[in-house]
Design an enzyme around this catalytic site. Structure first.
Site, mmCIF file in Angstrom:
data_model
loop_
_atom_site.group_PDB
_atom_site.id
_atom_site.type_symbol
_atom_site.label_atom_id
_atom_site.label_comp_id
_atom_site.label_asym_id
_atom_site.label_seq_id
_atom_site.Cartn_x
_atom_site.Cartn_y
_atom_site.Cartn_z
ATOM 1 N N CYS A 259 4.462 -0.498 -1.186
ATOM 2 C CA CYS A 259 4.562 0.528 -1.921
ATOM 3 C C CYS A 259 3.025 0.577 -2.927
ATOM 4 C CB CYS A 259 5.554 0.155 -2.633
ATOM 5 S SG CYS A 259 6.098 -1.354 -3.322
ATOM 6 N N ASN B 244 4.183 -3.562 -4.655
ATOM 7 C CA ASN B 244 5.018 -4.690 -4.095
ATOM 8 C C ASN B 244 5.939 -6.051 -4.749
ATOM 9 O OD1 ASN B 244 3.702 -7.586 -2.026
ATOM 10 N ND2 ASN B 244 5.314 -6.511 -1.339
ATOM 11 N N ASP C 152 10.064 5.771 -7.412
ATOM 12 C CA ASP C 152 9.733 4.220 -7.667
ATOM 13 C C ASP C 152 10.183 4.257 -8.975
ATOM 14 O OD1 ASP C 152 8.577 2.487 -9.222
ATOM 15 O OD2 ASP C 152 6.303 3.516 -9.031
ATOM 16 N N CYS D 124 8.795 -4.126 -6.330
ATOM 17 C CA CYS D 124 9.381 -3.687 -6.525
ATOM 18 C C CYS D 124 10.845 -2.650 -5.452
ATOM 19 C CB CYS D 124 10.058 -1.836 -7.532
ATOM 20 S SG CYS D 124 9.509 -3.167 -9.132
ATOM 21 N N ARG D 125 9.939 -1.700 -4.705
ATOM 22 C CA ARG D 125 10.216 -1.079 -3.503
ATOM 23 C C ARG D 125 10.417 -1.723 -2.048
ATOM 24 N NH1 ARG D 125 7.508 4.806 -4.529
ATOM 25 N NH2 ARG D 125 6.295 2.954 -5.927
ATOM 26 N N SER D 126 9.305 -1.773 -1.355
ATOM 27 C CA SER D 126 8.854 -2.702 -0.720
ATOM 28 C C SER D 126 9.053 -4.382 -0.703
ATOM 29 C CB SER D 126 7.178 -2.770 -0.449
ATOM 30 O OG SER D 126 6.697 -3.205 -1.110
HETATM 31 P P1 4NP Z 1 6.664 -0.553 -6.515
HETATM 32 O O1 4NP Z 1 7.133 -0.845 -7.959
HETATM 33 O O2 4NP Z 1 5.400 0.064 -6.251
HETATM 34 O O3 4NP Z 1 8.267 -0.467 -5.866
HETATM 35 O O4 4NP Z 1 6.622 -2.248 -6.444
HETATM 36 C C1 4NP Z 1 5.867 -0.251 -9.176
HETATM 37 C C2 4NP Z 1 5.565 -1.673 -9.984
HETATM 38 C C3 4NP Z 1 4.560 -1.697 -10.864
HETATM 39 C C4 4NP Z 1 3.769 -0.373 -11.027
HETATM 40 C C5 4NP Z 1 4.654 0.751 -10.626
HETATM 41 C C6 4NP Z 1 5.576 0.909 -9.743
HETATM 42 N N1 4NP Z 1 3.024 -1.060 -12.418
HETATM 43 O O5 4NP Z 1 2.130 0.025 -12.216
HETATM 44 O O6 4NP Z 1 2.967 -2.003 -12.387
#
Ligand code: 4NP
Length: 160
Positions: A7, A10, A124, A12-14
């Site tokens: 993602c 790294n 997201d 939340c989703r992945s």
């Molecule tokens: P992820 O979510 O891609 O599912 O880990 C996010 C985590 C952090 C951010 C965006 C999405 N960020 O902008 O810091």
């Protein structure tokens, strides 16, 4: 079979897909997947554990993500993993740009490759409320079950 979930951050989703898929694969098809990992296309959170909201909703369903730490995708990942599964199209694009042309086929959308019935992207959840994190977990569980079934059908079980 080695699988990398990807993602943006790294956190939340992945990591959710990583923790859910490794448990389901271990339970439903031991020997099928020899390595599971996750990474981000961005470096914002390198070295951090998953987001506390991610850990909380996963723990409620029995998934322990406490050993995971964020890292960024790196070029050896395209050799090391048979499948690099992106959570959304932006990350799919980013990965395909990084991938050597001969290995672009290894980069796929997680939900599409798993054969999810309705969605092709995992939304997201970072700037939203807990419902978004629960949706990520629901999608990871459903897609992981389908993915294990697909890989099994492809006959990729190791001889042992
Ligand atoms: P992820 O979510 O891609 O599912 O880990 C996010 C985590 C952090 C951010 C965006 C999405 N960020 O902008 O810091």
């Amino acid at each position: 079979m080695r699988i990398l979930f990807v993602c943006l951050g790294n956190i939340c989703r992945s990591p959710t897909a990583h923790g859910v898929f490794r448990d389901i694969a271990r339970r439903e098809a031991p020997g099928l997947v020899t390595e599971v990992d996750s990474a981000g296309t961005a470096d914002y959170h390198v070295g951090e554990p998953p987001d506390p909201r991610t850990c909380r909703v996963a723990a409620r369903r029995g998934y322990d993500l406490s050993d995971l730490r964020a890292r960024q995708v790196e070029s050896p990942d395209f050799e090391r993993f048979d499948l690099l599964l992106a959570m959304d199209r932006a990350n799919l694009q980013a990965l395909r740009q990084l991938a050597p042309p001969t290995h672009r086929g290894r980069v796929q959308l997680f939900l599409e490759y798993a054969g999810h019935a309705t969605l092709s992207e995992v939304p997201d959840p970072y700037y939203g409320d807990e419902a978004g994190f629960i949706q990520v977990l629901d999608l990871a569980e459903e897609a992981s079950r389908r993915l294990v079934a697909r890989l099994r059908d492809q006959g990729r079980l190791r001889a042992d």
